[in-house]
Design a protein around this motif. Structure first.
Motif, mmCIF file in Angstrom:
data_model
loop_
_atom_site.group_PDB
_atom_site.id
_atom_site.type_symbol
_atom_site.label_atom_id
_atom_site.label_comp_id
_atom_site.label_asym_id
_atom_site.label_seq_id
_atom_site.Cartn_x
_atom_site.Cartn_y
_atom_site.Cartn_z
ATOM 1 N N LEU A 216 0.826 -1.210 0.000
ATOM 2 C CA LEU A 216 0.000 0.000 0.000
ATOM 3 C C LEU A 216 0.857 1.256 0.000
ATOM 4 C CD1 LEU A 216 -2.782 1.322 0.200
ATOM 5 C CD2 LEU A 216 -2.615 1.131 2.681
ATOM 6 N N GLU A 217 1.844 1.325 0.903
ATOM 7 C CA GLU A 217 2.689 2.510 1.002
ATOM 8 C C GLU A 217 3.559 2.696 -0.241
ATOM 9 O OE1 GLU A 217 2.059 0.397 3.343
ATOM 10 O OE2 GLU A 217 1.601 1.455 5.195
ATOM 11 N N ALA A 218 4.153 1.591 -0.731
ATOM 12 C CA ALA A 218 4.983 1.687 -1.932
ATOM 13 C C ALA A 218 4.162 2.134 -3.127
ATOM 14 C CB ALA A 218 5.638 0.330 -2.224
ATOM 15 N N ASN A 219 2.925 1.661 -3.202
ATOM 16 C CA ASN A 219 2.064 2.028 -4.311
ATOM 17 C C ASN A 219 1.722 3.513 -4.281
ATOM 18 O OD1 ASN A 219 0.364 1.260 -6.584
ATOM 19 N ND2 ASN A 219 -1.347 1.708 -5.238
ATOM 20 N N ILE B 189 3.718 8.809 4.373
ATOM 21 C CA ILE B 189 3.825 7.413 3.970
ATOM 22 C C ILE B 189 5.118 6.797 4.503
ATOM 23 C CG2 ILE B 189 4.112 5.871 1.995
ATOM 24 C CD1 ILE B 189 1.279 6.788 2.350
ATOM 25 N N VAL B 190 6.226 7.527 4.349
ATOM 26 C CA VAL B 190 7.531 6.994 4.742
ATOM 27 C C VAL B 190 7.633 6.820 6.251
ATOM 28 C CG1 VAL B 190 10.001 7.477 4.784
ATOM 29 C CG2 VAL B 190 8.695 7.908 2.712
ATOM 30 N N THR B 191 7.138 7.797 7.019
ATOM 31 C CA THR B 191 7.298 7.765 8.470
ATOM 32 C C THR B 191 6.149 7.094 9.197
ATOM 33 O OG1 THR B 191 6.217 9.916 8.774
ATOM 34 C CG2 THR B 191 8.595 9.920 8.358
ATOM 35 N N GLY B 192 5.021 6.883 8.497
ATOM 36 C CA GLY B 192 3.857 6.326 9.163
ATOM 37 C C GLY B 192 3.263 7.283 10.187
ATOM 38 N N TYR C 13 -4.630 11.636 -11.876
ATOM 39 C CA TYR C 13 -4.533 11.712 -10.420
ATOM 40 C C TYR C 13 -5.530 10.805 -9.714
ATOM 41 C CZ TYR C 13 -1.814 15.841 -11.568
ATOM 42 O OH TYR C 13 -0.889 16.699 -12.087
ATOM 43 N N THR C 14 -6.475 10.248 -10.451
ATOM 44 C CA THR C 14 -7.390 9.278 -9.843
ATOM 45 C C THR C 14 -6.753 7.894 -9.730
ATOM 46 O OG1 THR C 14 -8.352 8.666 -11.980
ATOM 47 C CG2 THR C 14 -9.369 10.520 -10.800
ATOM 48 N N THR C 15 -5.622 7.673 -10.390
ATOM 49 C CA THR C 15 -4.997 6.353 -10.411
ATOM 50 C C THR C 15 -4.599 5.863 -9.021
ATOM 51 O OG1 THR C 15 -4.128 6.948 -12.590
ATOM 52 C CG2 THR C 15 -3.303 4.928 -11.592
ATOM 53 N N PRO C 16 -3.903 6.664 -8.190
ATOM 54 C CA PRO C 16 -3.517 6.127 -6.875
ATOM 55 C C PRO C 16 -4.701 5.762 -6.009
ATOM 56 C CG PRO C 16 -3.072 8.487 -7.023
ATOM 57 C CD PRO C 16 -3.388 8.012 -8.398
ATOM 58 N N LEU C 17 -5.778 6.536 -6.100
ATOM 59 C CA LEU C 17 -6.960 6.218 -5.295
ATOM 60 C C LEU C 17 -7.568 4.895 -5.743
ATOM 61 C CD1 LEU C 17 -9.044 6.937 -3.169
ATOM 62 C CD2 LEU C 17 -10.244 8.304 -4.903
ATOM 63 N N LEU C 18 -7.746 4.726 -7.055
ATOM 64 C CA LEU C 18 -8.303 3.475 -7.574
ATOM 65 C C LEU C 18 -7.404 2.292 -7.248
ATOM 66 C CD1 LEU C 18 -9.492 4.712 -11.096
ATOM 67 C CD2 LEU C 18 -10.933 4.189 -9.122
ATOM 68 N N SER C 19 -6.096 2.488 -7.394
ATOM 69 C CA SER C 19 -5.146 1.411 -7.123
ATOM 70 C C SER C 19 -5.164 1.014 -5.649
ATOM 71 C CB SER C 19 -3.741 1.855 -7.535
ATOM 72 O OG SER C 19 -2.815 0.814 -7.351
ATOM 73 N N THR C 20 -5.199 2.016 -4.772
ATOM 74 C CA THR C 20 -5.225 1.741 -3.338
ATOM 75 C C THR C 20 -6.502 1.020 -2.944
ATOM 76 O OG1 THR C 20 -3.864 3.685 -2.881
ATOM 77 C CG2 THR C 20 -5.141 2.795 -1.055
ATOM 78 N N LEU C 21 -7.644 1.459 -3.460
ATOM 79 C CA LEU C 21 -8.914 0.809 -3.140
ATOM 80 C C LEU C 21 -8.924 -0.634 -3.629
ATOM 81 C CD1 LEU C 21 -11.449 3.681 -3.937
ATOM 82 C CD2 LEU C 21 -10.630 2.914 -1.692
ATOM 83 N N LEU C 22 -8.291 -0.895 -4.784
ATOM 84 C CA LEU C 22 -8.223 -2.262 -5.294
ATOM 85 C C LEU C 22 -7.337 -3.133 -4.412
ATOM 86 C CD1 LEU C 22 -9.131 -4.170 -7.491
ATOM 87 C CD2 LEU C 22 -7.218 -3.417 -8.904
ATOM 88 N N LEU C 23 -6.235 -2.573 -3.913
ATOM 89 C CA LEU C 23 -5.379 -3.318 -2.982
ATOM 90 C C LEU C 23 -6.146 -3.676 -1.714
ATOM 91 C CD1 LEU C 23 -1.893 -1.527 -3.095
ATOM 92 C CD2 LEU C 23 -2.359 -3.934 -3.616
ATOM 93 N N VAL C 24 -6.895 -2.716 -1.201
ATOM 94 C CA VAL C 24 -7.674 -2.951 0.017
ATOM 95 C C VAL C 24 -8.751 -3.999 -0.243
ATOM 96 C CG1 VAL C 24 -9.245 -1.894 1.688
ATOM 97 C CG2 VAL C 24 -7.203 -0.663 0.947
ATOM 98 N N ALA C 25 -9.449 -3.881 -1.379
ATOM 99 C CA ALA C 25 -10.522 -4.818 -1.703
ATOM 100 C C ALA C 25 -9.999 -6.241 -1.870
ATOM 101 C CB ALA C 25 -11.235 -4.370 -2.981
ATOM 102 N N SER C 26 -8.757 -6.376 -2.345
ATOM 103 C CA SER C 26 -8.182 -7.709 -2.552
ATOM 104 C C SER C 26 -7.496 -8.244 -1.301
ATOM 105 C CB SER C 26 -7.178 -7.672 -3.713
ATOM 106 O OG SER C 26 -6.078 -6.830 -3.399
ATOM 107 N N VAL D 20 -3.530 7.705 8.661
ATOM 108 C CA VAL D 20 -2.327 8.276 8.047
ATOM 109 C C VAL D 20 -2.366 8.119 6.531
ATOM 110 C CG1 VAL D 20 0.181 8.062 7.864
ATOM 111 C CG2 VAL D 20 -0.919 7.942 10.102
ATOM 112 N N ALA D 21 -2.745 6.907 6.053
ATOM 113 C CA ALA D 21 -2.839 6.686 4.612
ATOM 114 C C ALA D 21 -3.909 7.585 3.994
ATOM 115 C CB ALA D 21 -3.154 5.219 4.320
#
Length: 298
Positions: free
Chosen positions: A84-87, A128-131, A235-248, A256-257
């Protein structure tokens, strides 16, 4: 009938949103192997346009830098940091495209709102880096740096291709040579592997989607559309990508995220606003203030 460039851009973005999820499914495979196989599969999409693969050496070098360099860094990032953070750090590239434009694209300059947007994105990356803490996990730091480097490579590649002229089918040649280079590195530096059926399906999905088809769509969008609109849509790409990671089940959203998403997207969107937008709302604000003053003194 001429296709709308925003449809090409939307298609590329939807495919890219699956990159982190599919990449995580191949986590146990060597990164050079994953990149090589996926890019070779992606090159097959333009086999019917082989004549377009012949391009000048300078153009080919930029293609190898972008496709091989970006995916090499990104897949290593996923292996050294939480997905998630790397993405999210990887998707600083839309912001970097704006900030680096004056260095690569002639005639572009940075305005104050570009600088403010860059600072917002930097703060988001810092979260993201420091949490959200003052200390950074040493084990994940290399992955974070690799993700940021991947974002830099993709942003500069995108800007450099704006200065070059090549046919859409040439992207297939970029994919093939980058894939063969990655497979050569796999043979030299990595152990042999036997992917499972599920992993092969993930590799095919990567090749046909985010590491193949998306590149052709993105190239067509940029060549036929307004890059400012296309950049804003990206700019919608990170949101869609993050939601897909969470859904999977490969990521988990936290406060923080959430703040990092808002800062990175907010900074990137701020960078796309034109000076005329600020002049318009400054005029509206002045008019509103004048009306308020008249109301109070009446």
């Amino acid at each position: 009938m001429r296709s709308h460039p925003m449809l090409f851009a939307t298609g590329a973005i939807l495919l890219w949103a699956s990159l982190a999820t599919l990449g995580a499914l191949t986590r146990s495979l060597p990164p050079f192997f994953v990149v090589g196989v996926a890019l070779v599969i992606g090159s097959l999409l333009s086999l019917n346009r082989l004549r377009e693969w012949k391009v000048p050496a300078r153009v080919l070098g930029v293609g190898l830098y972008g496709l091989f360099g970006y995916h090499f860094l990104l897949f290593f990032a996923f292996r050294h940091a939480p997905a998630l953070e790397a993405n999210l750090l990887n998707y600083l590239w839309p912001l970097l495209i704006v900030l680096l434009s004056p260095l690569i694209v002639p005639g572009t300059v940075l305005a104050p709102h570009h600088i403010v947007g860059g600072l917002l994105g930097f703060v988001g990356a810092g979260l993201i880096v420091t949490g959200g803490k003052l200390s950074v996990s040493g084990g994940a730091l290399p992955g974070y740096l690799l993700a940021i480097a991947a974002a830099f490579v993709w942003s500069t590649y995108s800007l450099l291709t704006r200065r070059l002229s090549f046919p859409n089918g040439a992207v297939g040649g970029f994919c093939l040579l980058s894939g063969l280079l990655a497979l050569a590195c796999h043979a030299l530096f990595e152990p042999a592997v036997s992917p499972s059926m599920a992993q092969w399906l993930a590799l095919i999905g990567l090749g046909l989607g985010p590491m193949g088809g998306a590149f052709f769509l993105w190239d067509r969008a940029l060549k036929s559309g307004d890059p400012r609109q296309i950049g804003s849509l990206s700019y919608t790409t990170p949101l869609l990508s993050t939601l897909l990671l969470v859904a999977s089940g490969q990521g988990e959203l936290n406060a923080v995220a959430g703040w990092a998403i808002l800062l990175i997207l907010g900074g990137a969107l701020l960078c796309t606003l034109s000076p005329g937008w600020f002049r318009h709302w400054r005029s509206v604000g002045s008019t509103a203030a004048g009306m308020f003053k008249l109301f109070v003194t009446a």
